[in-house]
Design an enzyme around this catalytic site. Structure first.
Site, PDB file in Angstrom:
ATOM      1  N   ASP A   1       8.065   7.427  -4.314  1.00  0.00           N
ATOM      2  CA  ASP A   1       6.882   7.266  -3.481  1.00  0.00           C
ATOM      3  C   ASP A   1       5.927   8.393  -3.845  1.00  0.00           C
ATOM      4  O   ASP A   1       6.167   9.555  -3.518  1.00  0.00           O
ATOM      5  CB  ASP A   1       7.275   7.339  -2.004  1.00  0.00           C
TER       6      ASP A   1
ATOM      7  N   TYR B   1     -12.344   3.509  -3.139  1.00  0.00           N
ATOM      8  CA  TYR B   1     -11.688   3.404  -4.444  1.00  0.00           C
ATOM      9  C   TYR B   1     -12.543   4.041  -5.533  1.00  0.00           C
ATOM     10  O   TYR B   1     -12.052   4.853  -6.334  1.00  0.00           O
ATOM     11  CB  TYR B   1     -11.417   1.941  -4.768  1.00  0.00           C
TER      12      TYR B   1
END
Length: 264
Positions: free
Chosen positions: A66, A159
């Site tokens: 992760d 983004y």
């Protein structure tokens, strides 16, 4: 299999995504041994199935991680150190592209975007570059960014902002690692449908594809060759550079926003 990267050891994040699978195959076909990472074993099993007989190379391995967890990023770097001493190639490909207006973006969504798209590449590049410096490896680091770093996109501003920052981070690492012979470059793939984060309709895919100057989405061979080139000795004097392989999408789109006033 060509021999461009034979004997090289490459770390690739986000290996389970569409572009990640392409890059894994390209690196392996060029002869590199692979360390592949993604969030879970299922994604990595899918990549292994895609690679088939190519495998990961004799020294290759997978490790779920992760990348929002600094301890797991450190654990990934530690395993690379234990198995390889240091990598020759690092490809920071993992990224997410959730779609939302800024006014609808929560604190947690913003933080997740930057944790994966910016913080993880910083942590992993820092830790693996330390290994490369200690081992005297004159290697290559490639960050997978986006034409969104050049042009803001409605509902994707978070983004785009993360990719602007990633581009600057790449340049900074390029400056600081050049004295060790470690090159750091940025690659802009174009649009490729198949995100596991954002569901895209067929109409959206068609619209984005036709708006691209080259008139189609990105295909595997579009990005494999440029990545292998940036990782190879042929690119030995290239660092701090950005290579767009997006059909011109980072330059602009073909959409006409008003009727022409007269014929050309």
């Amino acid at each position: 299999m060509n021999s461009t990267l034979v004997g090289q050891k490459a770390v690739l994040t986000g290996a389970g995504g569409v572009i990640g699978r392409w890059l894994a195959r390209g690196l392996r076909e060029a002869g590199a041994d692979l360390c592949l990472t993604d969030t879970g074993p299922e994604a990595l099993d899918g990549v292994l199935a895609d690679l088939g007989a190519l495998g990961l190379g004799s020294a290759g391995f997978t490790r779920p991680a992760d990348l929002t967890d600094a301890a797991q990023v450190r654990g990934l770097a530690d395993e690379v150190a234990a198995r390889w001493g240091a990598p020759d190639i690092v490809v920071n490909n993992a990224g997410i592209y959730p779609s939302a207006f800024l006014l609808d973006t929560s604190d947690a969504e913003w933080d997740l975007m930057f944790d994966i798209n910016l913080r993880a590449p910083f942590l992993l590049t820092r830790d693996l570059a330390r290994l490369m410096v200690a081992a005297g490896k004159r290697g290559s680091i490639v960050n997978i960014s986006s034409g969104g770093a050049k042009r803001a996109r409605r509902t994707a501003v978070a983004y785009c902002t993360s990719k602007v920052a990633l581009d600057r981070l790449s340049e900074g690492f390029a400056l600081e690692l050049a004295e060790y012979g470690i090159r750091v470059n940025t690659l802009y793939p174009g649009f490729a449908a198949g995100s596991g984060v954002t569901s895209l309709t067929d109409a959206h895919v068609a619209s984005v594809s036709t708006a691209n100057p080259m008139g189609r989405p990105t295909e595997a061979q579009d990005v494999i060759g440029p990545l292998v080139f940036l990782c190879s000795e042929e690119a030995r004097f290239i660092t701090g550079a950005t290579l767009a392989v997006d059909g011109g999408g980072s330059a602009g789109v073909m959409t006409v926003f008003q009727d022409k006033k007269r014929a050309l």
